[in-house]
Design a protein around this motif. Structure first.
Motif, PDB file in Angstrom:
ATOM      1  N   LEU A   6       9.991 -25.606 -13.196  1.00 32.05           N
ATOM      2  CA  LEU A   6       8.657 -25.308 -13.715  1.00 32.05           C
ATOM      3  C   LEU A   6       8.752 -24.553 -15.043  1.00 32.05           C
ATOM      4  N   VAL A   7       9.586 -23.514 -15.079  1.00 30.66           N
ATOM      5  CA  VAL A   7       9.717 -22.710 -16.289  1.00 30.66           C
ATOM      6  C   VAL A   7      10.301 -23.542 -17.429  1.00 30.66           C
ATOM      7  N   GLN A   8      11.332 -24.333 -17.125  1.00 30.63           N
ATOM      8  CA  GLN A   8      11.950 -25.161 -18.166  1.00 30.63           C
ATOM      9  C   GLN A   8      10.962 -26.178 -18.724  1.00 30.63           C
ATOM     10  N   TRP A   9      10.238 -26.825 -17.839  1.00 29.99           N
ATOM     11  CA  TRP A   9       9.279 -27.863 -18.249  1.00 29.99           C
ATOM     12  C   TRP A   9       8.164 -27.287 -19.109  1.00 29.99           C
ATOM     13  N   LEU A  10       7.507 -26.199 -18.618  1.00 34.94           N
ATOM     14  CA  LEU A  10       6.387 -25.624 -19.361  1.00 34.94           C
ATOM     15  C   LEU A  10       6.860 -24.978 -20.663  1.00 34.94           C
ATOM     16  N   SER A  11       8.028 -24.374 -20.657  1.00 35.12           N
ATOM     17  CA  SER A  11       8.552 -23.774 -21.894  1.00 35.12           C
ATOM     18  C   SER A  11       8.762 -24.844 -22.955  1.00 35.12           C
ATOM     19  N   LYS A  12       9.280 -25.974 -22.551  1.00 37.05           N
ATOM     20  CA  LYS A  12       9.513 -27.062 -23.503  1.00 37.05           C
ATOM     21  C   LYS A  12       8.200 -27.582 -24.057  1.00 37.05           C
ATOM     22  N   ARG A  13       7.213 -27.733 -23.207  1.00 37.93           N
ATOM     23  CA  ARG A  13       5.941 -28.273 -23.665  1.00 37.93           C
ATOM     24  C   ARG A  13       5.169 -27.278 -24.524  1.00 37.93           C
ATOM     25  N   LEU A  14       5.271 -25.986 -24.235  1.00 37.69           N
ATOM     26  CA  LEU A  14       4.553 -24.978 -25.016  1.00 37.69           C
ATOM     27  C   LEU A  14       5.311 -24.561 -26.275  1.00 37.69           C
ATOM     28  N   VAL A  23       3.663 -28.230  -9.918  1.00 40.31           N
ATOM     29  CA  VAL A  23       5.038 -27.926  -9.515  1.00 40.31           C
ATOM     30  C   VAL A  23       5.006 -26.633  -8.718  1.00 40.31           C
ATOM     31  N   ALA A  24       5.528 -26.663  -7.492  1.00 40.73           N
ATOM     32  CA  ALA A  24       5.466 -25.510  -6.599  1.00 40.73           C
ATOM     33  C   ALA A  24       6.503 -24.458  -6.978  1.00 40.73           C
ATOM     34  N   ALA A  25       6.306 -23.244  -6.455  1.00 42.19           N
ATOM     35  CA  ALA A  25       7.200 -22.127  -6.744  1.00 42.19           C
ATOM     36  C   ALA A  25       8.612 -22.396  -6.255  1.00 42.19           C
ATOM     37  N   ALA A  26       8.764 -23.267  -5.270  1.00 46.44           N
ATOM     38  CA  ALA A  26      10.106 -23.613  -4.784  1.00 46.44           C
ATOM     39  C   ALA A  26      10.946 -24.240  -5.885  1.00 46.44           C
ATOM     40  N   LEU A  36       3.835 -16.024  -6.417  1.00 50.61           N
ATOM     41  CA  LEU A  36       3.699 -17.246  -7.202  1.00 50.61           C
ATOM     42  C   LEU A  36       3.566 -18.465  -6.295  1.00 50.61           C
ATOM     43  N   MET A  37       2.579 -19.309  -6.563  1.00 51.59           N
ATOM     44  CA  MET A  37       2.423 -20.580  -5.862  1.00 51.59           C
ATOM     45  C   MET A  37       3.035 -21.734  -6.656  1.00 51.59           C
ATOM     46  N   GLY A  38       2.978 -21.637  -7.991  1.00 54.82           N
ATOM     47  CA  GLY A  38       3.474 -22.698  -8.852  1.00 54.82           C
ATOM     48  C   GLY A  38       2.646 -22.756 -10.116  1.00 54.82           C
ATOM     49  N   GLY A  39       2.685 -23.890 -10.795  1.00 54.96           N
ATOM     50  CA  GLY A  39       1.942 -23.998 -12.035  1.00 54.96           C
ATOM     51  C   GLY A  39       1.664 -25.434 -12.421  1.00 54.96           C
TER      52      GLY A  39
END
Length: 282
Positions: free
Chosen positions: A158-166, A150-153, A182-185
Motif C-alpha cells: 500500500l505504501v509503495q503503491w501510493l507513494s509512487k502515484r503521489l 488495499v488492506a492493512a495486511a 489502520l484498515m488500509g487505503g
C-alpha cells in the motif's frame, strides 16, 4: 312551484349564473332562487363583479404590451435561465472531480467551500482539499465490505503503491495512542493529480481517514477546522502537500489526532518544529 330535488350547493349557483347546468338541474336551481331573494342578490353581485373585471381586461388589452411581457424579452429571460442551469451543472461536475467520488451531488455544495478565507493558492487548496476529504469520508466510511482498496495486511505494498502515484514517500500515521488502527487505503482522483486516503477504525467501529493531496505550492499553513453535517476535518499544508484528518468525532479529539499525524510526518522528514497553531473555526 315544484320542490327542489336535493340540496343546492354553492358551485351549482355559480354554474347556474354561467348557464352551465343541465336543464333538469337548472330548473331546480331556478326554483330554489325564486324562493330565496338573498341568494338572487348574491348572484347579481357576481354579475356586477364579472362585468367590472371584463371592462378592466378589455381596457388593458387595448393598450401596448408591456416591455417585460414582449416575446424578445421573455426569450432573453429563458436564455439566461438556461445558462444558469448549465452553469450550475458545470459546478456540480467540477465538485465531482474535486471530490473524486461518485456520490457527489448539488446538495454537497453544503460542505462549505466558501467558508475558508478567499484569496490565494493556500485558500483555494484548503477549500478544495477539505471538501474532497469530507466527501471521500462520507462515501467510503460507511462501506461494510469494501472500505479500502488495499488492506492493512498489505501495508508495505500500500505504501509503495501510493507513494509512487503521489510522487513522494507516504507516511502512514500510527494512531494507536488514540485507539485507532489502520484498515488500509485507496487511491483517489484529486484536483491536481492523484490523492490518497488512509482509513482507520477504533474498537467501537468509528472510522477516521487521512487524506493526502498535492497542492501545487510550497510553504506551511495553520490548521483549519471545518465541520459539515456532523463530519469534522482538520486541514493543513506543508511543503507542497495538503493533509486532512476527517471523522465524526469531537473537535478536541480530532485536533489531537491531527497533531499526532503532523509530528509523525514531521519526524519522518527530519524536521523539528511544533505543529502549526489551529486557525479559527470556519
Amino acid at each position: 312551484m315544484s320542490p327542489v330535488a336535493g340540496p343546492v350547493e354553492e358551485h351549482e349557483l355559480n354554474a347556474h349564473f354561467d348557464r352551465q347546468l343541465p336543464p333538469d338541474r337548472a330548473a331546480a336551481v331556478a326554483a330554489y332562487l325564486a324562493a330565496r331573494p338573498e341568494a338572487q342578490a348574491r348572484l347579481r353581485q357576481y354579475g356586477q363583479q364579472q362585468q367590472t373585471l371584463r371592462a378592466a381586461i378589455t381596457a388593458q388589452s387595448a393598450g401596448p404590451i408591456p416591455g417585460r411581457l414582449r416575446v424578445p424579452r421573455l426569450a432573453a429571460v429563458q436564455r439566461r435561465r438556461r445558462s444558469w442551469r448549465l452553469a450550475a451543472a458545470a459546478v456540480a461536475v467540477m465538485l465531482f472531480v474535486l471530490g473524486g467520488v461518485g456520490g457527489w451531488a448539488a446538495r454537497d455544495a453544503d460542505i462549505g467551500l466558501a467558508s475558508f478565507p478567499h484569496g490565494g493558492a493556500a485558500s483555494a487548496a484548503a477549500r478544495t482539499t477539505t471538501a474532497a476529504a469530507i466527501e471521500a469520508y462520507r462515501v467510503y466510511s460507511v462501506e461494510a465490505r469494501h472500505p479500502v482498496e488495499v488492506a492493512a495486511a498489505q501495508e508495505a505494498h500500500l505504501v509503495q503503491w501510493l507513494s509512487k502515484r503521489l510522487g513522494r514517500p507516504l507516511i502512514v500515521p500510527d494512531l494507536g495512542a488514540v485507539g485507532f488502527r489502520l484498515m488500509g487505503g485507496r487511491l483517489l482522483p484529486g484536483a491536481d493529480g492523484p490523492a490518497a486516503q488512509l482509513m482507520y477504525e477504533n474498537a467501537k467501529g468509528a472510522r477516521l481517514t487521512c487524506y493526502y493531496q498535492a497542492v501545487g505550492f510550497d510553504g506551511e499553513t495553520a490548521f483549519r477546522y471545518r465541520e459539515a453535517k456532523g463530519v469534522g476535518a482538520f486541514y493543513w499544508s506543508d511543503d507542497g502537500f495538503g493533509y486532512a484528518i476527517t471523522a465524526r468525532v469531537g473537535r478536541a479529539l480530532l485536533l489531537k489526532i491531527a497533531e499526532i499525524m503532523y509530528r509523525q510526518i514531521d519526524d519522518a522528514g527530519n524536521k523539528s518544529r511544533p505543529p502549526p497553531p489551529p486557525g479559527k473555526a470556519s
